[in-house]
Design an enzyme around this catalytic site. Structure first.
Site, PDB file in Angstrom:
ATOM      1  N   LYS A  56      49.385  56.805  29.245  1.00  0.00           N
ATOM      2  CA  LYS A  56      50.429  55.786  29.303  1.00  0.00           C
ATOM      3  C   LYS A  56      49.816  54.389  29.297  1.00  0.00           C
ATOM      4  CE  LYS A  56      50.566  55.965  34.358  1.00  0.00           C
ATOM      5  NZ  LYS A  56      51.418  56.063  35.555  1.00  0.00           N
ATOM      6  N   ARG A 182      60.750  57.841  44.412  1.00  0.00           N
ATOM      7  CA  ARG A 182      60.761  57.075  43.165  1.00  0.00           C
ATOM      8  C   ARG A 182      61.587  57.900  42.196  1.00  0.00           C
ATOM      9  NH1 ARG A 182      55.005  55.507  40.456  1.00  0.00           N
ATOM     10  NH2 ARG A 182      55.160  57.693  39.839  1.00  0.00           N
ATOM     11  N   TYR A 316      42.274  23.187  36.756  1.00  0.00           N
ATOM     12  CA  TYR A 316      43.499  22.604  37.281  1.00  0.00           C
ATOM     13  C   TYR A 316      43.457  22.481  38.804  1.00  0.00           C
ATOM     14  CZ  TYR A 316      45.700  23.370  32.721  1.00  0.00           C
ATOM     15  OH  TYR A 316      46.013  23.349  31.387  1.00  0.00           O
TER      16      TYR A 316
END
Length: 441
Positions: A56, A182, A316
């Site tokens: 997967k 699940r 940043y």
């Protein structure tokens, strides 16, 4: 309806990972299929049961087609994916490679593997039966499908009926929820699902091939959770058999169950993360202790090397400042490629035998790494290869190379996420296409 493909052994299929070489200036993920095959042999040696290669999420980021074919050559008889779209894509890849589809009477084998998909879309029976529906396509592709609810079963059965006389029944695996909470039918709903499945079987719409579930804490051998899961699975099997079904493929164990819970091996084991050279839980046993080799090496050439003065802010927000005059290297990988932003001033990197790290924030397309004091010659130059993760023990590797697990630890996550989230713009290539190890010129 014809559901067949020309037969050819998987071993006849070339294992190239990319259709054309990646440009020499680009980042790349080097996927070592020999390491993958090694891992498959190690893990298959832990059980007498047949095994499914779980491929997967683009084979956990490693490349669906090459990984699947390698696993078949290594002895996998099943391939498993989560989403229907990837299952259909995998079937097309296998058909194009000449890998045969098993006939109804065939047991799955490396040269005619079964494909299981476990997230079946929610469709009304009318939509499922419509020409061109996702479930019609799934059945035409000879996929085994998971059902966890009566609604899912009704949709699959409707798609099967719509295929017309002579078509094969849909092959289904009933999923029981044994404690993951699940997917899967909870105990209160399982009997109704099993009865509906028996009725669909009797109508010729489905064949009940499997019963399965998933372990939630297999990577904690002493927790007692897996024993509870197995007990609930046995109870689920009694319910299913009690209504007249006889699933012949019971599967519960993934890599953790395979390694640490032999009682869960049953009729099939689903091998996932271990194939890719990562441990389900390094606190129990590291990949090296399990005899597994990392399959992916992520590398990129330095785009620029520069010297900055002490106190200079990097990236940043200026969250990191050079403690002294420093050499910095620019690596063309960032969070758009899947690098976690949590790797700011932490993600380990190796260049020319030097183990260093990201400094400052991870940007969308690039990171900056610290190359050391600026009062000496730079240890690297533009074009030299930075390795973010790989196998430090490989024969042609660098002992300074971090692993994906090293990245997971500094980012507060798991190795699965590090490799699986690597983005599609990073080409997957074979070792022969990797960047040359450029030293100081």
């Amino acid at each position: 309806m014809t559901r067949s493909a020309s037969a050819a052994p998987a071993s006849s299929v070339p294992s190239a990972l990319s259709s054309s070489p990646a440009p020499p200036t680009t980042s790349r993920a080097v996927v070592d299929l020999e390491a993958l095959a090694h891992n498959a042999r190690v893990l298959a040696g832990c059980t007498d049961a047949p095994w499914m290669a779980v491929v997967k999420a683009d084979a956990y980021g490693h490349g669906l087609g090459p990984v699947s074919l390698t696993c078949l050559r290594a002895g996998a008889t099943w391939l498993g994916v989560a989403q229907l779209a990837e299952a259909l894509h995998l079937r097309r890849l296998l058909d194009a490679a000449g890998v045969a589809r098993p006939q109804p009477e065939d047991e799955p084998a490396p040269d005619r593997p079964r494909l299981l998909c476990w997230l079946v879309p929610v469709l009304s029976p009318e939509r499922a039966a419509a020409p061109g529906s996702a479930l019609r396509a799934a059945l035409d592709a000879d996929l085994d499908l998971t059902v966890s609810t009566v609604g899912q079963l009704a949709a699959v059965a409707a798609a099967s009926r719509a295929a017309g006389p002579g078509a094969r029944p849909a092959r289904i695996h009933i999923k029981a929820d044994t404690g993951m909470s699940r997917g899967g039918a909870v105990a209160a709903d399982l009997r109704a699902l099993a009865v509906a499945a028996r009725e669909a079987r009797d109508a010729g719409d489905v064949e009940v091939v499997g019963l399965w579930s998933h372990l939630s804490r297999a990577d904690e051998p002493a927790s007692g959770s897996t024993e509870e899961h197995l007990s609930r699975f046995r109870e689920a099997e009694q319910v299913v058999r009690g209504v007249g079904l006889s699933p012949r493929v019971r599967h519960l164990a993934a890599t953790g169950g395979l390694l640490w819970h032999p009682a869960t091996h049953l009729d099939l084991v689903r091998v996932g993360i271990g194939l890719y050279g990562l441990s389900p839980d390094p606190s129990v046993a590291t990949a090296a202790e399990l005899g597994l080799h990392p399959v992916m090496r992520l590398e990129a050439p330095l785009i620029q090397v520069k010297r900055v003065p002490a106190g200079e802010a990097v990236s940043y927000g200026g969250t990191w400042r050079a403690p002294t005059e420093r050499w910095l290297g620019l690596v063309p990988l960032g969070y758009a490629d899947g690098l976690p932003r949590a790797a700011a001033s932490a993600g380990p990197v190796a260049v020319n035998g030097l183990r260093t790290s990201v400094v400052g924030k991870v940007c969308m397309d690039q990171i900056v790494i610290d190359l050391g004091p600026g009062d000496v010659d730079a240890p690297a130059e533009a074009g030299d290869v930075a390795v973010l993760w790989g196998d430090p023990t490989a024969a042609d590797g660098d002992p300074a190379t971090p692993t994906a697990q090293d990245w997971a630890e500094v980012c507060g996550t798991i190795g699965y996420e590090i490799v699986a989230r690597l983005g599609p713009r990073v080409p997957r290539v074979s070792p022969c296409e990797s960047q040359p190890r450029m030293g100081r010129r």
